[in-house]
Write a protein that holds these residues in place. Structure first.
Motif, PDB file in Angstrom:
ATOM      1  N   ARG A   1       0.826  -1.211   0.000  1.00 44.92           N
ATOM      2  CA  ARG A   1       0.000   0.000   0.000  1.00 44.92           C
ATOM      3  C   ARG A   1       0.863   1.265   0.000  1.00 44.92           C
ATOM      4  O   ARG A   1       0.466   2.296  -0.562  1.00 44.92           O
ATOM      5  CB  ARG A   1      -0.942   0.003   1.197  1.00 44.92           C
ATOM      6  N   ILE A   2       2.058   1.194   0.621  1.00 41.95           N
ATOM      7  CA  ILE A   2       2.973   2.335   0.608  1.00 41.95           C
ATOM      8  C   ILE A   2       3.484   2.567  -0.810  1.00 41.95           C
ATOM      9  O   ILE A   2       3.561   3.704  -1.296  1.00 41.95           O
ATOM     10  CB  ILE A   2       4.149   2.101   1.565  1.00 41.95           C
ATOM     11  N   MET A   3       3.822   1.473  -1.474  1.00 34.53           N
ATOM     12  CA  MET A   3       4.290   1.573  -2.855  1.00 34.53           C
ATOM     13  C   MET A   3       3.199   2.135  -3.759  1.00 34.53           C
ATOM     14  O   MET A   3       3.449   2.997  -4.609  1.00 34.53           O
ATOM     15  CB  MET A   3       4.708   0.179  -3.351  1.00 34.53           C
ATOM     16  N   THR A   4       1.972   1.683  -3.566  1.00 28.66           N
ATOM     17  CA  THR A   4       0.856   2.153  -4.394  1.00 28.66           C
ATOM     18  C   THR A   4       0.612   3.640  -4.179  1.00 28.66           C
ATOM     19  O   THR A   4       0.472   4.412  -5.138  1.00 28.66           O
ATOM     20  CB  THR A   4      -0.413   1.364  -4.060  1.00 28.66           C
ATOM     21  N   ALA A   5       0.566   4.070  -2.917  1.00 31.05           N
ATOM     22  CA  ALA A   5       0.330   5.487  -2.616  1.00 31.05           C
ATOM     23  C   ALA A   5       1.449   6.359  -3.166  1.00 31.05           C
ATOM     24  O   ALA A   5       1.202   7.437  -3.729  1.00 31.05           O
ATOM     25  CB  ALA A   5       0.196   5.679  -1.108  1.00 31.05           C
ATOM     26  N   SER A   6       2.693   5.892  -3.025  1.00 31.07           N
ATOM     27  CA  SER A   6       3.824   6.664  -3.536  1.00 31.07           C
ATOM     28  C   SER A   6       3.775   6.793  -5.046  1.00 31.07           C
ATOM     29  O   SER A   6       4.002   7.870  -5.606  1.00 31.07           O
ATOM     30  CB  SER A   6       5.141   6.002  -3.109  1.00 31.07           C
ATOM     31  N   ALA A   7       3.468   5.684  -5.725  1.00 28.83           N
ATOM     32  CA  ALA A   7       3.435   5.698  -7.191  1.00 28.83           C
ATOM     33  C   ALA A   7       2.347   6.635  -7.713  1.00 28.83           C
ATOM     34  O   ALA A   7       2.580   7.428  -8.636  1.00 28.83           O
ATOM     35  CB  ALA A   7       3.216   4.284  -7.716  1.00 28.83           C
ATOM     36  N   ILE A   8       1.160   6.577  -7.121  1.00 31.84           N
ATOM     37  CA  ILE A   8       0.065   7.438  -7.583  1.00 31.84           C
ATOM     38  C   ILE A   8       0.381   8.902  -7.296  1.00 31.84           C
ATOM     39  O   ILE A   8       0.140   9.787  -8.135  1.00 31.84           O
ATOM     40  CB  ILE A   8      -1.257   7.023  -6.916  1.00 31.84           C
ATOM     41  N   SER A   9       0.941   9.183  -6.132  1.00 28.61           N
ATOM     42  CA  SER A   9       1.285  10.565  -5.782  1.00 28.61           C
ATOM     43  C   SER A   9       2.341  11.124  -6.727  1.00 28.61           C
ATOM     44  O   SER A   9       2.253  12.278  -7.170  1.00 28.61           O
ATOM     45  CB  SER A   9       1.788  10.626  -4.338  1.00 28.61           C
ATOM     46  N   LEU A  10       3.342  10.314  -7.039  1.00 24.53           N
ATOM     47  CA  LEU A  10       4.379  10.765  -7.979  1.00 24.53           C
ATOM     48  C   LEU A  10       3.788  10.995  -9.364  1.00 24.53           C
ATOM     49  O   LEU A  10       4.149  11.966 -10.049  1.00 24.53           O
ATOM     50  CB  LEU A  10       5.499   9.727  -8.048  1.00 24.53           C
TER      51      LEU A  10
ATOM     52  N   ILE B   1      -3.308  19.727  -5.522  1.00 27.63           N
ATOM     53  CA  ILE B   1      -2.510  18.541  -5.797  1.00 27.63           C
ATOM     54  C   ILE B   1      -2.093  17.869  -4.490  1.00 27.63           C
ATOM     55  O   ILE B   1      -2.138  16.632  -4.364  1.00 27.63           O
ATOM     56  CB  ILE B   1      -1.267  18.908  -6.637  1.00 27.63           C
ATOM     57  N   VAL B   2      -1.696  18.675  -3.505  1.00 27.25           N
ATOM     58  CA  VAL B   2      -1.334  18.116  -2.193  1.00 27.25           C
ATOM     59  C   VAL B   2      -2.539  17.421  -1.563  1.00 27.25           C
ATOM     60  O   VAL B   2      -2.411  16.329  -0.977  1.00 27.25           O
ATOM     61  CB  VAL B   2      -0.792  19.219  -1.274  1.00 27.25           C
ATOM     62  N   LEU B   3      -3.715  18.011  -1.692  1.00 29.15           N
ATOM     63  CA  LEU B   3      -4.919  17.380  -1.144  1.00 29.15           C
ATOM     64  C   LEU B   3      -5.213  16.049  -1.832  1.00 29.15           C
ATOM     65  O   LEU B   3      -5.567  15.066  -1.167  1.00 29.15           O
ATOM     66  CB  LEU B   3      -6.116  18.323  -1.310  1.00 29.15           C
ATOM     67  N   VAL B   4      -5.069  16.018  -3.150  1.00 31.64           N
ATOM     68  CA  VAL B   4      -5.302  14.764  -3.880  1.00 31.64           C
ATOM     69  C   VAL B   4      -4.329  13.686  -3.410  1.00 31.64           C
ATOM     70  O   VAL B   4      -4.722  12.535  -3.155  1.00 31.64           O
ATOM     71  CB  VAL B   4      -5.168  15.000  -5.399  1.00 31.64           C
ATOM     72  N   CYS B   5      -3.061  14.050  -3.268  1.00 32.06           N
ATOM     73  CA  CYS B   5      -2.057  13.085  -2.803  1.00 32.06           C
ATOM     74  C   CYS B   5      -2.374  12.621  -1.384  1.00 32.06           C
ATOM     75  O   CYS B   5      -2.220  11.431  -1.056  1.00 32.06           O
ATOM     76  CB  CYS B   5      -0.668  13.700  -2.866  1.00 32.06           C
ATOM     77  N   ALA B   6      -2.825  13.538  -0.525  1.00 33.06           N
ATOM     78  CA  ALA B   6      -3.183  13.159   0.844  1.00 33.06           C
ATOM     79  C   ALA B   6      -4.353  12.180   0.851  1.00 33.06           C
ATOM     80  O   ALA B   6      -4.366  11.200   1.621  1.00 33.06           O
ATOM     81  CB  ALA B   6      -3.524  14.401   1.656  1.00 33.06           C
ATOM     82  N   LEU B   7      -5.344  12.420  -0.010  1.00 31.47           N
ATOM     83  CA  LEU B   7      -6.483  11.506  -0.090  1.00 31.47           C
ATOM     84  C   LEU B   7      -6.067  10.145  -0.628  1.00 31.47           C
ATOM     85  O   LEU B   7      -6.611   9.107  -0.210  1.00 31.47           O
ATOM     86  CB  LEU B   7      -7.581  12.126  -0.961  1.00 31.47           C
TER      87      LEU B   7
END
Length: 219
Positions: free
Chosen positions: A74-83, A110-116
């Protein structure tokens, strides 16, 4: 000056054929009075490529650390989508040549989207109690500063952002019924500041603000 004998039109620049009928042009070429757009676009394209390269490197580093230190998927997924979201935003912004203040307004979203994204992947309530409220408070503070400094010019240029920031500042209210705010202080402060800014805009700028919002949203 170049001339098309068929269309009877004169041209500047170094074209070899008429753009209207494609017939050969005759005469002596003259420099165009317009700036060569390629000269202006090259630095933007280079910057976009550098950012793309940096995003790819960061993704590879994230993948490397995930494999070496056994980070959860899940960390990898969140990082990949945020990047990916950040990279797309940066490329579009640079290529379009958007004004810096517009970039600052949009960067908050953009920060809000990454946080979500991180919230959806990790279910970490620190994001709802701290990251999102702090981000929203920064956006609201930036709105207040630009309103104070630029005054009527701010309304003419950024009206839709002010309305959007106030609406976003009120959204954390849903954290309470969803039990996403075990530490409610920052969430409550964010909502309170958003309400204060909304009241200030209604009292002091309602007429020009509503007019500009309708104009910018083509209503």
């Amino acid at each position: 000056m170049l001339r098309c004998d068929i269309c009877h039109v004169n041209y500047t620049g170094s074209m070899s054929r008429c753009p209207l009928c494609q017939a050969p042009l005759h005469g002596t070429p003259e420099p165009s009075p317009l700036t060569d757009q390629r000269t202006l676009l090259l630095p933007r394209l280079l910057a976009a490529r550098i950012i793309t390269f940096a995003i790819i490197v960061l993704f590879l580093l994230t993948l490397f650390f995930t494999l070496v230190f056994h980070w959860p998927p899940r960390i990898m997924t969140a990082s990949a989508i945020s990047l990916l979201v950040t990279g797309v935003f940066a490329n579009m912004t640079i290529r379009a040549g958007i004004h810096p203040l517009h970039i600052l307004f949009r960067f908050g979203y953009i920060v809000l989207v990454c946080a979500l994204v991180w919230l959806a992947c990790t279910h970490n309530l620190t994001i709802t109690c701290m990251v999102i409220p702090i981000t929203l408070l920064s956006m609201l503070a930036f709105s207040a500063v630009t309103l104070i400094v630029l005054r009527t010019r701010a309304i003419a240029r950024y009206a839709k952002y002010y309305v959007a920031n106030v609406v976003c500042g009120l959204l954390p209210l849903v954290f309470f019924p969803l039990h996403w705010a075990p530490w409610p202080l920052l969430v409550g402060v964010c909502v309170l500041v958003s309400l204060i800014l909304a009241v200030a805009m209604v009292v002091f700028t309602w007429s020009p603000l509503s007019r500009e919002v309708r104009k910018q949203l083509a209503l």
